[in-house]
Design an enzyme around this catalytic site. Structure first.
Site, PDB file in Angstrom:
ATOM      1  N   GLU A 435      19.687 -13.188 -23.334  1.00 44.83           N
ATOM      2  CA  GLU A 435      19.295 -12.184 -22.689  1.00 44.83           C
ATOM      3  C   GLU A 435      19.125 -12.524 -21.096  1.00 44.83           C
ATOM      4  O   GLU A 435      18.456 -13.377 -20.795  1.00 44.83           O
ATOM      5  CB  GLU A 435      17.735 -11.833 -22.996  1.00 44.83           C
ATOM      6  CG  GLU A 435      17.124 -10.775 -22.064  1.00 44.83           C
ATOM      7  CD  GLU A 435      15.772 -10.513 -22.749  1.00 44.83           C
ATOM      8  OE1 GLU A 435      15.249 -10.982 -23.820  1.00 44.83           O
ATOM      9  OE2 GLU A 435      14.942  -9.893 -21.948  1.00 44.83           O
ATOM     10  N   ASP A 508      13.811 -13.149 -24.750  1.00 45.18           N
ATOM     11  CA  ASP A 508      12.532 -13.462 -24.721  1.00 45.18           C
ATOM     12  C   ASP A 508      11.690 -13.171 -25.824  1.00 45.18           C
ATOM     13  O   ASP A 508      11.926 -12.155 -26.516  1.00 45.18           O
ATOM     14  CB  ASP A 508      12.430 -12.672 -23.349  1.00 45.18           C
ATOM     15  CG  ASP A 508      12.987 -13.383 -21.988  1.00 45.18           C
ATOM     16  OD1 ASP A 508      13.513 -14.639 -22.226  1.00 45.18           O
ATOM     17  OD2 ASP A 508      13.182 -12.783 -21.253  1.00 45.18           O
ATOM     18  N   ASP A 510       9.214 -11.398 -25.707  1.00 47.18           N
ATOM     19  CA  ASP A 510       8.464 -10.198 -25.272  1.00 47.18           C
ATOM     20  C   ASP A 510       8.904  -8.919 -25.693  1.00 47.18           C
ATOM     21  O   ASP A 510       9.881  -8.916 -26.552  1.00 47.18           O
ATOM     22  CB  ASP A 510       8.209 -10.157 -23.678  1.00 47.18           C
ATOM     23  CG  ASP A 510       9.717 -10.237 -22.927  1.00 47.18           C
ATOM     24  OD1 ASP A 510      10.584  -9.912 -23.785  1.00 47.18           O
ATOM     25  OD2 ASP A 510       9.802 -10.057 -21.837  1.00 47.18           O
ATOM     26  N   ASP A 512      10.591  -6.623 -24.232  1.00 40.05           N
ATOM     27  CA  ASP A 512      12.069  -6.263 -23.904  1.00 40.05           C
ATOM     28  C   ASP A 512      12.937  -7.074 -24.738  1.00 40.05           C
ATOM     29  O   ASP A 512      14.040  -6.602 -25.299  1.00 40.05           O
ATOM     30  CB  ASP A 512      12.178  -6.834 -22.370  1.00 40.05           C
ATOM     31  CG  ASP A 512      12.186  -5.346 -21.407  1.00 40.05           C
ATOM     32  OD1 ASP A 512      11.901  -4.420 -21.893  1.00 40.05           O
ATOM     33  OD2 ASP A 512      12.613  -5.867 -20.458  1.00 40.05           O
TER      34      ASP A 512
END
Ligand code: 0RA
Length: 644
Positions: A435, A508, A510, A512
Site C-alpha cells: 500500500e 497498513d 488501519d 484504509d
C-alpha cells in the site's frame, strides 16, 4: 392507308433514339431489359387499376415469342389529341415520355425510372398490336419495325386507330408485342421471373388480380395472384417459414404532405430484420429516407413504451433501433410524386420530405395501435424481445471490450511499477503488493531481491464487486496486478502461468489498509478464484508496536503481545506505535514483516463457497467496522510460519 407527314417523321426520330441506345431506356438489352418491356406495360395497367378502374391484369407468353398484357381498366383514350391530330392511343405508343405516365392528377403517384412507357416497348418491338375496349366496341391499331428510305425504324403505325365494329361489353386495354430479336441479346422470357414480380405487385396492390399464363409449350401453365390483404398478406408470406411472435401483422397507413404510406410489420423468432421497402411499387433495395423515417418512429415509440412499462431503469440508456428491429419482417410501401432515386444502383430513396412524412404516420399509427388494450400482449412481446436483444448486444459489446482489454494487459508495461525479482522459479517467488509508494520504496530496500518482487499500489484499486468486468479491466492498478501475476483473468486464468506462488498483501494496520485488503481479496475472489483456493494469497502482518531498551527489541502485533513484550524487555523500555508501514525503516520492515524466518503471514483460504460469498459481499459493504471484524472472525485465515 396512312400517309406520312413531317411531324410523323419527327416522332419516329424520337423512337430512333430508343432503338439507337436501348440501354438508356431499359437499362440493358439482356434478359433484364427484355423483361423490362413487360413491366412497362404492366405498370401502366396497374396505375389504371390502382386508381379504382378495374381489378385485373393478365400477362400471357405466346408461342410466337410475343407477350400479351391486358387490363380491364377504362381503356386508353381513343379521342383525337387536340394539337397532334392523332388519337391519344397513337400518342401513347409513338411519343417518348408521353407513354403510360401522364402528368395528370390521376397519376400523381407515378414516377421513377419506370413509366418511360409504352412508346419504348413499341420502339423495341418487331410488331405491336393495341386494342382498346370502350363504348361497347373495339378499337385497334398496329405498329411495326420497318425500313423507311433505307433506314430501320421502330414503332411505325401500319394504320391509324380505327373502330373495328366488334361489339362487346368488356372494357380495357389489350397490348400484344413481339420483342425485336435484332435489338435484344435474348428474346426468351422467363416465366418464373415474371411470376415472381407479378406476385410482388399483387401484394403491393391489394385487390388487383394478376394472371400469368405461359402458352409457349404444349402444357400451358397459369397462375393467379390476388391478395385482398395486400402487404399484410405479403408479411404473412415472408414469415411462412418463421415463427411469428404474434399472430396478426401490425398494419399502419396514412397520408402526409403528398406521401401515401402503407406498412405492415410482424416480429418473429429470427435474429435479423427483413425489411422490404417500395416507392411507387419499385423496390428500394438500398433503403433511403423512408426507411430511416420508419426506423426512427419505431425506435421512438417503442423506447417510450419500454420506459413506461418499467422494463429498463430510469438511468439506463435507450434501446437502439436495431433492438426493435431484431426478427422484424416488414413491408413499407410508399406512393409519391417527383421521386428521387440515389445510390449505387439507383434503388435508394433520396427525397428528404419522405423521412418526416413516414416518421409522422408510423409514430402516430404505432402509438394508436398500442394504446388499444386488445394489443397489449403484442406490445409486451415486442418489448420483451427488444429488451433481450439489447442485453445480448450489450453482452457482446462487453465481451469484445474485455478481449481487447485482455490483449492490452498481455502487453502491459510494468516498467516503473513492478520491481521484479531476479529468481526465475515461480514456486519460490513472492510478490508483495504494498500500500502506497513510500512503503513500496522501503519494501524495495528491505527485500531479498533474489525471490521477492515489490508492486506498490499508488491509489486504491477499483472495487470489483460493484463493477462490470470491462470497468474492472479499465482500472490501472488492477491491470498492473493482472500483468505482474501473468496468469490471466476470469475464464482465461491459468495458474500454470503464475509468476509468484506467494502473493502477499501488505497494507497498513488501519481502516484504509483494511479497505485496500478487502478490495484486493474481492478482486482475487471474483476474477482469480483459484489463486485463493490454491492458497497462494497471503496477508502480511506488520507489527503494531516496537518495545526496545538499548539494543533489545521486541515487536508486538496486538495489545496482549505488547504487555508480554514490556515484561520481557524489563524496566526502562520505550514503546513505539507504528501507524503505518512507512514509519518503519527497511531493516525493521525486513525483520518484522518480510523475512520468511521471522515474519507472520496469514494465508487466505476460503473453503466454503457460501461463506466466501458472504465474506466478499460483506467486505464490500459500507460498514467498515463490520467488515474488519468479519475478516478476522469469519474468513478461514490460517497462520503460517509460526508466530515470529
Ligand atoms: C388516361 C386516361 C384514361 C385511361 C388511361 C389513361 C389508361 C391508360 C392505360 C395504359 C394501360 N392501360 C390503360 N388503361 C387506361 C381514361 C380514359 C377515359 O376515361 O376515357
Amino acid at each position: 392507308m396512312r400517309k406520312y407527314e413531317a411531324k410523323d417523321i419527327k416522332v419516329l426520330e424520337g423512337l430512333d433514339a430508343v432503338r439507337l441506345r436501348p440501354g438508356m431506356y431499359i437499362g440493358t438489352t439482356g434478359a433484364k431489359g427484355l423483361h423490362h418491356l413487360v413491366w412497362e406495360l404492366v405498370d401502366n395497367a396497374i396505375d389504371e387499376l390502382a386508381n379504382g378502374h378495374g381489378n385485373c391484369v393478365s400477362i400471357i407468353l405466346e408461342p410466337d415469342g410475343s407477350v400479351c398484357v391486358e387490363d380491364n381498366g377504362r381503356g386508353i383514350p381513343v379521342d383525337l389529341h387536340p394539337t397532334l391530330g392523332i388519337s391519344a392511343v397513337e400518342v401513347v405508343f409513338t411519343h417518348l415520355h408521353a407513354g403510360g405516365k401522364f402528368d395528370n392528377e390521376n397519376y400523381a403517384h407515378s414516377g421513377g425510372l419506370h413509366g418511360v412507357g409504352a412508346s419504348v416497348v413499341n420502339a423495341l418491338s418487331e410488331w405491336l398490336v393495341v386494342e382498346v375496349y370502350k363504348n361497347k366496341t373495339t378499337f385497334r391499331q398496329e405498329f411495326e419495325a420497318k425500313e423507311i428510305e433505307g433506314k430501320m425504324k421502330g414503332g411505325v403505325p401500319k394504320f391509324s386507330l380505327f373502330d373495328t365494329g366488334i361489339q362487346g361489353k368488356k372494357q380495357g386495354t389489350f397490348i400484344r408485342f413481339k420483342p425485336d430479336a435484332r435489338i435484344f441479346d435474348t428474346v426468351n422470357f422467363n416465366v418464373e421471373t415474371i411470376a415472381r414480380r407479378a406476385r410482388e405487385l399483387a401484394f403491393l396492390n391489394k385487390g388487383i388480380k394478376i394472371i400469368v399464363e405461359d402458352s409457349r409449350s404444349g402444357t400451358p401453365s397459369r397462375k393467379e395472384f390476388l391478395y385482398e390483404g395486400g402487404i399484410i398478406d405479403f408479411v404473412r408470406y415472408l414469415n411462412e417459414t418463421k415463427v411469428p411472435s404474434y399472430s396478426e401483422p401490425i398494419y399502419i397507413s396514412g397520408k402526409e404532405g403528398g406521401v401515401l404510406l402503407e406498412c405492415a410489420i410482424q416480429h418473429t423468432d429470427a435474429y435479423t430484420d427483413n425489411l422490404f421497402s417500395y416507392v411507387n411499387n419499385i423496390p428500394t433495395t438500398e433503403g433511403g429516407t423512408h426507411e430511416t423515417g420508419f426506423k426512427t418512429a419505431l425506435t421512438r415509440v417503442l423506447n417510450g413504451a419500454v420506459r413506461k412499462a418499467g422494463l429498463i431503469k430510469e438511468k439506463d440508456d435507450n434501446l437502439k433501433g436495431e433492438d426493435f428491429l431484431e426478427g422484424l419482417t416488414g413491408v413499407i410501401s410508399l406512393k409519391m410524386a417527383s421521386v428521387q432515386f440515389e445510390g449505387q444502383t439507383k434503388t435508394k430513396l433520396g427525397n428528404v420530405e419522405a423521412k418526416s412524412a413516414v416518421e409522422t404516420i408510423v409514430a402516430s399509427g404505432l402509438a394508436k395501435y398500442f394504446e388499444d388494450a386488445e394489443n397489449k400482449p403484442i406490445l409486451d412481446s415486442v418489448l420483451k424481445k427488444a429488451v433481450l436483444a439489447a442485453k445480448v448486444r450489450e453482452d457482446a459489446r462487453k465481451a469484445k471490450e474485455i478481449s481487447r482489454a485482455k490483449n492490452s494487459i498481455d502487453s502491459f508495461n510494468l516498467v516503473g511499477k513492478l520491481s521484479a525479482c531476479s529468481g526465475k522459479r515461480p514456486e519460490q517467488n513472492e510478490l508483495f503488493i504494498v500500500e502506497g509508494d513510500s512503503a513500496g520504496g522501503t519494501a524495495k530496500q528491505a527485500r531479498n531481491r533474489a525471490f521477492q518482487a515489490i508492486l506498490p499500489l499508488r491509489g486504491k484499486p477499483l472495487n470489483a464487486e460493484k463493477k462490470r468486468i470491462d470497468q474492472v479491466l479499465a482500472n490501472e492498478e488492477i491491470r498492473t496486478i493482472i500483468s505482474a501475476l501473468g496468469a490471466g483473468i476470469a475464464d482465461d486464468f491459468s495458474i500454470d502461468n503464475l509468476n509468484y506462488h506467494k502473493v502477499i498483501i501488505l497494507s497498513d494496520a488501519d481502516q484504509d489498509g483494511a479497505h485496500i485488503r478487502a478490495i484486493l481479496l474481492t478482486f482475487f475472489f471474483r476474477y482469480m478464484k483459484q489463486l485463493i483456493q490454491d492458497g497462494k494469497v497471503y496477508i502480511g502482518m506488520p507489527p503494531l508496536y516496537k518495545v526496545h531498551k538499548k539494543d533489545v527489541i521486541e515487536y508486538a502485533y496486538d495489545d496482549n503481545e505488547l504487555e508480554a513484550a514490556k515484561s520481557k524487555v524489563g524496566r526502562g523500555y520505550d514503546v513505539q506505535r507504528y501507524k503505518g508501514l512507512g514509519e518503519m525503516n527497511a531493516d525493521q520492515l525486513w525483520e518484522t514483516t518480510m523475512d520468511p524466518k521471522r515474519r507472520t503471514l496469514i494465508q487466505v483460504s476460503i473453503d466454503d463457497a457460501f461463506a466466501a460469498e458472504m465474506l466478499v459481499s460483506t467486505l464490500m459493504g459500507d460498514a467498515i467496522e463490520k467488515r474488519k471484524n468479519y475478516i478476522i472472525e469469519n474468513a478461514n485465515f490460517n497462520r503460517e510460519d509460526g508466530f515470529r
